[in-house]
Motif scaffolding. Structure first.
Motif, PDB file in Angstrom:
ATOM      1  N   ARG A  40       0.854  -1.188   0.000  1.00 15.01           N
ATOM      2  CA  ARG A  40       0.000   0.000   0.000  1.00 15.01           C
ATOM      3  C   ARG A  40       0.888   1.236   0.000  1.00 15.01           C
ATOM      4  O   ARG A  40       1.510   1.574   1.004  1.00 15.01           O
ATOM      5  N   ASP A  42      -0.241   4.297  -0.897  1.00 22.96           N
ATOM      6  CA  ASP A  42      -1.041   5.505  -0.686  1.00 22.96           C
ATOM      7  C   ASP A  42      -1.165   5.756   0.811  1.00 22.96           C
ATOM      8  O   ASP A  42      -1.828   4.996   1.522  1.00 22.96           O
ATOM      9  N   PRO A  43      -0.548   6.816   1.335  1.00 25.84           N
ATOM     10  CA  PRO A  43      -0.629   7.087   2.778  1.00 25.84           C
ATOM     11  C   PRO A  43      -2.041   7.387   3.255  1.00 25.84           C
ATOM     12  O   PRO A  43      -2.336   7.284   4.443  1.00 25.84           O
ATOM     13  N   GLU A  44      -2.921   7.730   2.312  1.00 26.55           N
ATOM     14  CA  GLU A  44      -4.312   8.033   2.675  1.00 26.55           C
ATOM     15  C   GLU A  44      -5.247   6.914   2.238  1.00 26.55           C
ATOM     16  O   GLU A  44      -6.441   7.143   2.017  1.00 26.55           O
ATOM     17  N   LYS A  46      -6.644   4.382   3.774  1.00 30.36           N
ATOM     18  CA  LYS A  46      -7.791   4.132   4.649  1.00 30.36           C
ATOM     19  C   LYS A  46      -8.844   5.224   4.513  1.00 30.36           C
ATOM     20  O   LYS A  46     -10.041   4.936   4.387  1.00 30.36           O
ATOM     21  N   VAL A  47      -8.413   6.472   4.512  1.00 36.37           N
ATOM     22  CA  VAL A  47      -9.350   7.599   4.437  1.00 36.37           C
ATOM     23  C   VAL A  47     -10.122   7.574   3.119  1.00 36.37           C
ATOM     24  O   VAL A  47     -11.352   7.727   3.088  1.00 36.37           O
ATOM     25  N   LYS A  48      -9.394   7.354   2.022  1.00 32.87           N
ATOM     26  CA  LYS A  48     -10.052   7.322   0.711  1.00 32.87           C
ATOM     27  C   LYS A  48     -11.000   6.131   0.593  1.00 32.87           C
ATOM     28  O   LYS A  48     -12.099   6.248   0.033  1.00 32.87           O
ATOM     29  N   LYS A  51     -14.253   6.774   2.373  1.00 30.02           N
ATOM     30  CA  LYS A  51     -15.145   7.696   1.657  1.00 30.02           C
ATOM     31  C   LYS A  51     -15.934   6.941   0.575  1.00 30.02           C
ATOM     32  O   LYS A  51     -17.131   7.185   0.385  1.00 30.02           O
ATOM     33  N   ASN A 173      -7.680   7.812  -9.473  1.00 31.60           N
ATOM     34  CA  ASN A 173      -6.979   9.096  -9.450  1.00 31.60           C
ATOM     35  C   ASN A 173      -6.070   9.277 -10.669  1.00 31.60           C
ATOM     36  O   ASN A 173      -4.990   9.867 -10.557  1.00 31.60           O
ATOM     37  N   PRO A 200      -8.409   4.851  -3.594  1.00 28.67           N
ATOM     38  CA  PRO A 200      -6.981   4.939  -3.258  1.00 28.67           C
ATOM     39  C   PRO A 200      -6.115   4.407  -4.397  1.00 28.67           C
ATOM     40  O   PRO A 200      -6.590   3.663  -5.261  1.00 28.67           O
TER      41      PRO A 200
END
Length: 265
Positions: A40, A42-44, A46-48, A51, A173, A200
């Protein structure tokens, strides 16, 4: 056991091969097999991911709360004021033609016979989005999937849905989706006309449209032979039309309460 000395393990030089296999089998170790994993990056992540999954949960709630009105032929998007579209591109769909005619099954050979040689006639890209409330698919077949092609898809959505509705789009993205050309087009629209929710990095499996592309590959593209690239486009468009005549709702089965535990670590 010639590798033992190279690995500086001379004490293993006399071990029989059968002994090694017995040890590996007892522990269910299979060094001849390989599985893959993805780091993984992508540091974000979990957040993405949350959403995206929360949007799927909203779709579920809206369908539950409007089911009686929808049964009376009201549109769920007009009832809630929003549209939810899962979008992606499938590039590089090959138009492949035969060099010799297929042979029909016979009593001796109960299968189609096909010459192993084939002709490459070009490729196309399918830009597709699933309306998660209705199951309707919006699809455009293009020679490419550049910014202008993506804008054409957005224009298709813009003309399809009432101008008062907010259109939520789940997509990856990719730079095409964030290009200056796309941003300039979005600037001509109401601020909340199109709302992008990005999956993500390396999280395409979170996008429900991937299930649709899998269905396309199995039902429409597998073993397909065409006479030209135009023929391929026609076949895809006809399949999209039949798919919309018998719509299938795509639903995410993840439980909302499991999100936190799923993305820890």
């Amino acid at each position: 056991m010639e590798h033992c000395l190279k690995q500086q393990l001379p004490e293993l030089e006399g071990v029989q091969e059968s002994t090694v296999w017995s040890i590996l089998n007892e522990r269910d170790i299979k060094p001849h097999r390989m599985s893959y994993y993805l780091v993984r990056k992508d540091p974000e992540f979990k957040v993405k991911a949350e959403k995206v999954l929360l949007l799927y949960k909203r779709v579920e709630w809206i369908l539950q709360m409007t089911r009686h009105e929808v049964a009376a032929e009201s549109r769920p998007d007009e009832l809630c004021g929003e549209v939810f579209v899962s979008y992606d591109e499938k590039p590089g769909i090959q138009a492949i033609g035969n060099t010799a005619p297929d042979k029909a099954p016979t009593l001796q050979h109960g299968y189609v016979s096909r010459d192993y040689e084939y002709r490459r006639l070009g490729t196309v890209s399918l830009l597709a989005g699933i309306d998660l409330l209705t199951g309707e698919v919006t699809g455009l077949v293009r020679d490419s999937h550049k910014s202008d092609d993506f804008i054409d898809f957005l224009k298709e959505l813009d003309s399809k849905y009432d101008e008062q509705l907010k259109i939520n789009i789940i997509l990856d993205n990719h730079s095409v989706h964030r290009s200056k050309t796309v941003m300039d087009y979005l600037a001509t629209k109401r601020k909340d006309r199109f709302v992008f929710t990005f999956t993500p990095t390396h999280g395409s499996w979170l996008n429900l449209v991937e299930s649709f592309f899998s269905k396309l590959a199995k039902q429409a593209l597998r073993g397909l032979r065409v006479k030209s690239k135009v023929d391929l486009v026609t076949r895809i468009e006809e399949w999209l039309k039949r798919t919309n005549e018998e719509r299938v709702g795509y639903r995410w089965k993840w439980k909302l309460e499991d999100i936190e535990s799923a993305f820890t670590g």
